[in-house]
Design an enzyme around this catalytic site. Sequence first.
Site, PDB file in Angstrom:
ATOM      1  N   SER A  63       0.835  -1.188   0.000  1.00 34.85           N
ATOM      2  CA  SER A  63       0.000   0.000   0.000  1.00 34.85           C
ATOM      3  C   SER A  63       0.877   1.248   0.000  1.00 34.85           C
ATOM      4  CB  SER A  63      -0.950  -0.068   1.194  1.00 34.85           C
ATOM      5  OG  SER A  63      -2.078   0.708   0.946  1.00 34.85           O
ATOM      6  N   LYS A  97       4.305   1.912  -2.294  1.00 36.56           N
ATOM      7  CA  LYS A  97       4.811   3.053  -3.069  1.00 36.56           C
ATOM      8  C   LYS A  97       6.283   3.236  -2.678  1.00 36.56           C
ATOM      9  CE  LYS A  97       0.408   5.502  -2.035  1.00 36.56           C
ATOM     10  NZ  LYS A  97      -0.537   4.734  -2.749  1.00 36.56           N
ATOM     11  N   HIS A 157      -7.318  -5.847   1.060  1.00 39.57           N
ATOM     12  CA  HIS A 157      -6.130  -5.042   0.772  1.00 39.57           C
ATOM     13  C   HIS A 157      -4.939  -5.572   1.575  1.00 39.57           C
ATOM     14  CE1 HIS A 157      -3.854  -1.606  -0.410  1.00 39.57           C
ATOM     15  NE2 HIS A 157      -3.993  -0.916   0.706  1.00 39.57           N
TER      16      HIS A 157
HETATM   17  C1  MCU Z   1      -2.709   2.228  -1.547  1.00 41.38           C
HETATM   18  O1  MCU Z   1      -2.084   2.986  -0.546  1.00 41.38           O
HETATM   19  C2  MCU Z   1      -2.778   3.890   0.280  1.00 41.38           C
HETATM   20  C3  MCU Z   1      -3.603   4.852  -0.521  1.00 41.38           C
HETATM   21  O2  MCU Z   1      -2.761   5.548  -1.418  1.00 41.38           O
HETATM   22  C4  MCU Z   1      -4.302   5.826   0.414  1.00 41.38           C
HETATM   23  O3  MCU Z   1      -5.149   6.701  -0.308  1.00 41.38           O
HETATM   24  C5  MCU Z   1      -5.108   5.114   1.460  1.00 41.38           C
HETATM   25  O4  MCU Z   1      -5.548   6.038   2.374  1.00 41.38           O
HETATM   26  O5  MCU Z   1      -4.272   4.209   2.133  1.00 41.38           O
HETATM   27  C6  MCU Z   1      -3.653   3.220   1.360  1.00 41.38           C
HETATM   28  C7  MCU Z   1      -2.853   2.415   2.360  1.00 41.38           C
HETATM   29  O6  MCU Z   1      -1.707   2.711   2.614  1.00 41.38           O
HETATM   30  O7  MCU Z   1      -3.528   1.470   3.021  1.00 41.38           O
HETATM   31  C8  MCU Z   1      -2.886   0.781   4.063  1.00 41.38           C
END
Ligand code: MCU
Length: 395
Positions: free
Chosen positions: A208, A212, A341
């Site tokens: 997530s 990145k 996720h």
């Molecule tokens: C996918 O990563 C992120 C996403 O970019 C955000 O918008 C969201 O709030 O959180 C995601 C994440 O890190 O989930 C654990």
Amino acid sequence: MRFITSALLVATPALAIPAAEIFSRQGTCATSSNYAAVNEKQLPDPWKFADGKPVATAADWTCRQAEMSKMLQQYELGDLPGPPDSLTATLSGTTLTLNIKVGSNSKTVAVTFSKGSSQAAIIGVGGISIPVPSSVGKINFGNDACAAQQNSGSHGSGWFFDLHGKSHSAGATTAWAWCVGRIIDGLEQLGVEKTGIDPKKLGVTGCSRNGKGAFMVGALNPRIALTIPQESGSGGAACWRISDSEKSKGKNIQTASQIVGENAWFSPKFNSVTGKTSTIPEDHHFLAALVAPRGLFVIENDIDWLGPVSTTACMKAGRQIYKALGVGPNMGFSLVGGHSHCQFPSGTTENLNSYINTFLLGQGKTNDVETSKTTVNMADWTSNWSAAPTGIKLA
Ligand code: MCU
């Protein structure tokens, strides 16, 4: 203004190498400190330098990579600093302690790890949510302490900024890439005989937001052998332009404009261009291009917010680049949906292991994975590219 920059660190592991030698650099490529904006709805052409010259040879490709890195830094990542002025590593059991100096600032950072039955290890950016075989060790990189990711106001907090100054332009993911570079310095300085970890057999992963980060760590550190971003979505495996196009079709997808208001993952420099991504002379297929020809296994999910169309098309563009360089099987893309996720789908383990075996354990070959239920029309995104060079074989 043009000046000479150098892209690669000499990655020779040895015992107690003086810092100056570890940090000596090789390769010179002409890059600019200011790349002009463009007007390009499709993904920028990887096969042409900013000045229009074609990429024809392996040496050209190395310099194009240096240029792509500078473009990413100028428009969205912020500057990746060079190595510190000094770094001293010590080891106590399986805790690596790094004493790092940049100018008059210094910081002591502890990093814990566990060894596998081989000398390979995977660095976890804020944790690991893929199954790691018992042959492979794990290195715990506490990325939040390096650069905070609480909200969009977090920019400037963490030991990266204590060393480089609060107003340094790096976004958090770029800062993480620099901090991981210091862990690798420490492992190189101590050597495999002491640590049991071979700095030439390092992978990186994270999920997530930390996915990145894992992508940025692999793209900006040529010493990482295998990069495994998991469900990184927008800001990782997705391309900004494609996410904007999906958004305009009504999808609930994260875009550049949204992301800079949510967190400090990108540089404050990014803020001025998020509303006009077609003017940016780079996009995230360049992240894959920077990792090439090293191992890259990109894992995604079908959650709308992550942009399954965007990640599929963006990483297919990345695979086109790998293939043209003669190393197609070195990059895999696996989008398997229907799970929460960051929950790794067990059916993907064999494919993942084929990349771990190839790049960290020196065994076998990859499954050359390209899996996605999502159909995309690549002509929408890459028909502007020049013909790929035919003479570059990096394998
Ligand atoms: C996918 O990563 C992120 C996403 O970019 C955000 O918008 C969201 O709030 O959180 C995601 C994440 O890190 O989930 C654990």
